[in-house]
Design a protein around this motif. Structure first.
Motif, short mmCIF file in Angstrom:
data_model
loop_
_atom_site.label_atom_id
_atom_site.label_comp_id
_atom_site.label_asym_id
_atom_site.label_seq_id
_atom_site.Cartn_x
_atom_site.Cartn_y
_atom_site.Cartn_z
N SER A 54 0.82 -1.21 0.00
CA SER A 54 0.00 0.00 0.00
C SER A 54 0.85 1.26 0.00
N LEU A 101 -2.14 -0.39 9.28
CA LEU A 101 -3.57 -0.34 9.00
C LEU A 101 -3.82 -0.15 7.50
N LYS A 102 -3.03 0.71 6.90
CA LYS A 102 -3.14 0.95 5.45
C LYS A 102 -2.82 -0.33 4.68
N ARG A 105 -5.74 -2.74 5.01
CA ARG A 105 -6.83 -2.29 4.13
C ARG A 105 -6.53 -2.72 2.69
N HIS A 106 -5.27 -2.59 2.29
CA HIS A 106 -4.85 -2.97 0.93
C HIS A 106 -5.08 -4.47 0.70
N SER A 109 -8.87 -5.36 0.60
CA SER A 109 -9.59 -4.85 -0.56
C SER A 109 -9.11 -5.44 -1.88
N ASN A 133 -10.57 -1.11 14.80
CA ASN A 133 -10.12 -0.55 13.51
C ASN A 133 -10.10 -1.60 12.42
N LEU A 134 -9.57 -2.77 12.73
CA LEU A 134 -9.49 -3.84 11.72
C LEU A 134 -10.86 -4.37 11.33
N ASN A 136 -13.58 -2.86 11.15
CA ASN A 136 -14.33 -1.89 10.37
C ASN A 136 -13.79 -1.69 8.96
N LEU A 137 -12.70 -2.35 8.62
CA LEU A 137 -12.15 -2.21 7.26
C LEU A 137 -13.04 -2.93 6.25
N ARG A 139 -13.99 -5.25 3.08
CA ARG A 139 -13.38 -6.49 2.57
C ARG A 139 -13.97 -6.82 1.21
#
Length: 149
Positions: A54, A101-102, A105-106, A109, A133-134, A136-137, A139
């Motif tokens: 990411s 976290l980024k 997310r990468h 997604s 936090n995780l 709520n990402l 998918r």
């Protein structure tokens, strides 16, 4: 790079002083990879880490540049993670930094076949924040479950 036709599990130990330049090529060379294991996600951010990461610097977009937007979308479509058939992603020593976290997310997604994500975090109050936090990402895979170990 040779093709690893029988490799089912790949374990990688991240290092904050090393980049992930080889990661896209490595993932493309493992056609039946089932499990991807990371000990930490923090690595040196470079412009050569490739599309498995990411940390690719975002290029400034010029106003009224329709052609540039089309090219940016095409580059995004070419991510090696789109063709990766990983079903299990394991991350130990997750610290919850912005970069980590980024990166999560990468992965979430882009990995279409992902079924299980195992994340190693501590058991303190900060860990609860990291878990929230995780969870709520977004998918890509509707089958994807995040578990904490």
């Amino acid at each position: 790079m040779p093709v690893f036709n029988k490799l089912l599990t790949l374990s990688i130990e991240s290092n904050k002083d090393k980049g992930w330049q080889v990661m896209p090529l490595l993932l493309k060379s493992c056609p039946i990879l089932h499990t991807l294991v990371f000990k930490g996600l923090v690595h040196r951010v470079t412009n050569r880490c490739g599309d498995a990461c990411s940390c690719i610097p975002k290029k400034r977009k010029r106003k009224n540049s329709k052609k540039r937007k089309i090219v940016d979308k095409e580059v995004e479509k070419l991510s090696c993670l789109w063709t990766c058939h990983v079903k299990v992603l394991e991350v130990s020593e997750y610290g919850g930094s912005f970069q980590e976290l980024k990166q999560m997310r990468h992965f979430l997604s882009k990995l279409e076949c992902l079924e299980t994500v195992n994340v190693g975090v501590g058991m303190d109050n900060i860990a609860e924040f990291l878990r929230a936090n995780l969870l709520n990402l977004p998918r890509l895979s509707s089958e994807c479950n995040i578990q904490f170990i």
